[in-house]
Design a protein around this motif. Structure first.
Motif, PDB file in Angstrom:
ATOM      1  N   SER A  86       0.846  -1.409   0.168  1.00  0.00           N
ATOM      2  CA  SER A  86      -0.077  -0.438   0.265  1.00  0.00           C
ATOM      3  C   SER A  86       0.784   1.066  -0.187  1.00  0.00           C
ATOM      4  O   SER A  86       1.881   1.164   0.067  1.00  0.00           O
ATOM      5  N   GLU A  87       0.280   2.447  -0.204  1.00  0.00           N
ATOM      6  CA  GLU A  87       1.144   3.173  -0.298  1.00  0.00           C
ATOM      7  C   GLU A  87       0.681   4.337   0.520  1.00  0.00           C
ATOM      8  O   GLU A  87      -0.677   4.956   1.033  1.00  0.00           O
ATOM      9  N   PHE A 138       1.460   8.528   1.637  1.00  0.00           N
ATOM     10  CA  PHE A 138       2.001   9.783   1.137  1.00  0.00           C
ATOM     11  C   PHE A 138       2.070  10.227   2.394  1.00  0.00           C
ATOM     12  O   PHE A 138       1.574  10.190   3.539  1.00  0.00           O
ATOM     13  N   ASP A 183       6.458  16.557   4.607  1.00  0.00           N
ATOM     14  CA  ASP A 183       7.082  16.361   5.850  1.00  0.00           C
ATOM     15  C   ASP A 183       7.158  17.407   6.952  1.00  0.00           C
ATOM     16  O   ASP A 183       6.531  18.652   6.720  1.00  0.00           O
ATOM     17  N   ARG A 243      -3.988  12.719  -3.661  1.00  0.00           N
ATOM     18  CA  ARG A 243      -3.210  11.964  -3.473  1.00  0.00           C
ATOM     19  C   ARG A 243      -3.984  10.348  -2.961  1.00  0.00           C
ATOM     20  O   ARG A 243      -3.513   9.076  -3.975  1.00  0.00           O
ATOM     21  N   SER A 285      -3.682   7.672   4.053  1.00  0.00           N
ATOM     22  CA  SER A 285      -3.673   6.469   2.697  1.00  0.00           C
ATOM     23  C   SER A 285      -4.672   5.483   3.038  1.00  0.00           C
ATOM     24  O   SER A 285      -5.625   6.837   4.225  1.00  0.00           O
ATOM     25  N   TYR A 327       3.594  -1.384   3.473  1.00  0.00           N
ATOM     26  CA  TYR A 327       4.000  -0.594   2.600  1.00  0.00           C
ATOM     27  C   TYR A 327       5.212   0.980   2.013  1.00  0.00           C
ATOM     28  O   TYR A 327       6.486   0.099   2.045  1.00  0.00           O
ATOM     29  N   ARG A 328       4.847   1.375   0.993  1.00  0.00           N
ATOM     30  CA  ARG A 328       6.059   2.414   0.555  1.00  0.00           C
ATOM     31  C   ARG A 328       5.047   3.702   0.979  1.00  0.00           C
ATOM     32  O   ARG A 328       4.535   4.399   0.700  1.00  0.00           O
ATOM     33  N   LEU A 329       6.883   4.622   1.441  1.00  0.00           N
ATOM     34  CA  LEU A 329       6.085   5.843   1.748  1.00  0.00           C
ATOM     35  C   LEU A 329       6.333   6.548   1.149  1.00  0.00           C
ATOM     36  O   LEU A 329       7.602   7.028   0.072  1.00  0.00           O
ATOM     37  N   VAL A 330       5.252   7.626   0.524  1.00  0.00           N
ATOM     38  CA  VAL A 330       5.917   8.196  -0.754  1.00  0.00           C
ATOM     39  C   VAL A 330       5.485  10.492   0.253  1.00  0.00           C
ATOM     40  O   VAL A 330       4.811  10.357   0.044  1.00  0.00           O
ATOM     41  N   ARG A 331       7.119  10.916  -0.732  1.00  0.00           N
ATOM     42  CA  ARG A 331       7.648  12.155   0.435  1.00  0.00           C
ATOM     43  C   ARG A 331       6.547  13.188  -0.614  1.00  0.00           C
ATOM     44  O   ARG A 331       6.870  12.457  -1.341  1.00  0.00           O
ATOM     45  N   ILE A 332       5.716  13.697   0.125  1.00  0.00           N
ATOM     46  CA  ILE A 332       4.952  14.834  -1.459  1.00  0.00           C
ATOM     47  C   ILE A 332       5.849  16.598  -1.427  1.00  0.00           C
ATOM     48  O   ILE A 332       6.713  16.028   0.000  1.00  0.00           O
TER      49      ILE A 332
END
Ligand code: SF4
Ligand code: SF4
Length: 370
Positions: free
Chosen positions: A2-3, A5, A8, A30, A300, A365-370
């Protein structure tokens, strides 16, 4: 996988576009807010409204951003929580915390009615529970954005999105049942340490404590096992009952599963504020300094992934020196420590494990920093 987002808390540059407040909008985009919310949907924005002495709930401007985002895609938002103190008193607390129509731009309602017993009985094939009394306004809503302040909790070890649902979206008698599934009952009184100061009486929002003929008496029927009185006793003359914590955590996650089941698939989005991460929860009649620096805001569609990511961030962070546990026992914790495990002796990842067992999501999970 799972993603998750993340906006920070450390800004890349000092500009309005980098502010986590500004990025709430982008986070919701997102995770597909336009899919979660359809035109005309009644949308519950679930948060914790705070307590008389605490002050670290998710701040009103963030809630307003969520309200605006829901309106933008055609939803009809309402900000909600369930009775902790009775409804009308709780709305006064919300107002004092700055959560009201003027500040957030949407009605603030108590989801389980004025006395905390408006509910829908929902069947669930849980680890402990088979049916759960879900607050009616939550069960009747079309979609939900779950806004959670990530922090510690005396019984659950960690208070995140699972707890926001499992305890925060059920009616008062269900809260009491889940607390008592923990094997414990009302707080235990130790007369040898009691100074009859009366703090426990005034801190109880449920009128369950009285002092009579030199004795502290707790009314078992009125007590909802919130344990505020235990926190406020200055001499530790009240203590938590002995308990089987596993069963409590299972019941908590079962209740979260029941709440989720009242929504069609894909109609819930989660925002976890890994900011102001205090060792204790928002029900306590005080707030302390955070135990780690602010990490940021996570978003998420997967409750298990966002909970795992929040805990991982807290554990990877260097602790802030100061007050990191009850009684000033722990002053600071290091990078890599399982912090709530150290504070409470209960593994916070148990909630994640049970939620995964109930197939509420994935801990990968995959952490996606925006
Ligand atoms: S708060 Fe503690 S010391 Fe004060 S009356 Fe209650 S039990 Fe006794
Ligand atoms: S645990 Fe204490 S404060 Fe909470 S309801 Fe029971 S008596 Fe009141």
């Amino acid at each position: 996988m799972s993603e998750v987002f993340m906006a920070d808390a450390i800004l890349k540059e000092l500009s309005i576009k980098e502010s986590p407040l500004t990025k709430v909008d982008e986070l919701l985009k997102r995770i597909g807010i336009d899919e979660i919310v359809e035109k005309g949907d009644m949308v519950a924005i679930k948060m914790h409204l705070g307590s008389k002495g605490g002050f670290r709930i998710v701040r009103p401007p963030f809630i307003r951003k969520v309200v605006e985002a829901v309106k933008e895609v055609g939803g009809k938002p309402f900000v909600t929580d369930t009775c902790r103190p009775p409804s009308l008193d709780y709305l006064e607390i919300a107002n004092m915390q700055g959560i009201n129509y003027l500040s957030v731009g949407a009605p603030v309602i108590i989801a389980d009615g004025i006395k905390g017993e408006d509910y829908r009985l929902i069947k669930v094939n849980g680890l402990v529970l088979k049916e759960v009394k879900v607050a009616s306004a939550i069960a009747d809503a079309d979609a939900m954005i779950v806004v959670t302040h990530a922090k510690g909790h005396r019984m659950a070890s960690y208070g995140g999105a699972l707890k926001n649902l499992g305890m925060g979206c059920v009616c008062s008698s269900e809260k009491k049942l889940i607390h008592s599934v923990l094997g414990g009952g009302i707080p235990e009184w130790h007369p040898e340490r009691c100074e009859l100061c009366g703090n426990c009486v005034s801190s109880c929002d449920h009128g369950a404590v009285r002092i009579e003929e030199g004795r502290v008496i707790i009314d078992e029927d009125k007590c909802v096992r919130c344990y505020r009185c235990v926190w406020t006793c200055p001499t530790r003359a009240l203590s938590w009952p002995k308990r089987g914590i596993d069963k409590f955590l299972m019941a908590l996650v079962d209740a979260a599963a029941a709440v989720i089941s009242t929504f069609e698939k894909g109609k819930i989005g989660y925002l976890n504020f890994v900011m102001d991460v205090t060792f204790a929860c928002d029900c306590t009649p005080w707030s302390t300094i955070p135990i780690v620096p602010d990490q940021g805001i996570l978003a998420s569609r997967d409750i298990v992934a966002i909970e795992k990511a929040s805990l991982d961030l807290i554990n990877e962070a260097q602790g802030i020196p100061g007050q990191a546990g009850p009684g000033g026992r722990i002053r600071v914790m290091n990078k890599g420590e399982n912090k709530f495990m150290r504070i409470y002796g209960i593994d916070p990842y148990l909630q994640v494990k049970y939620a995964e067992q109930l197939r509420l999501g994935s801990s990968e999970y995959r952490l996606v920093r925006i």
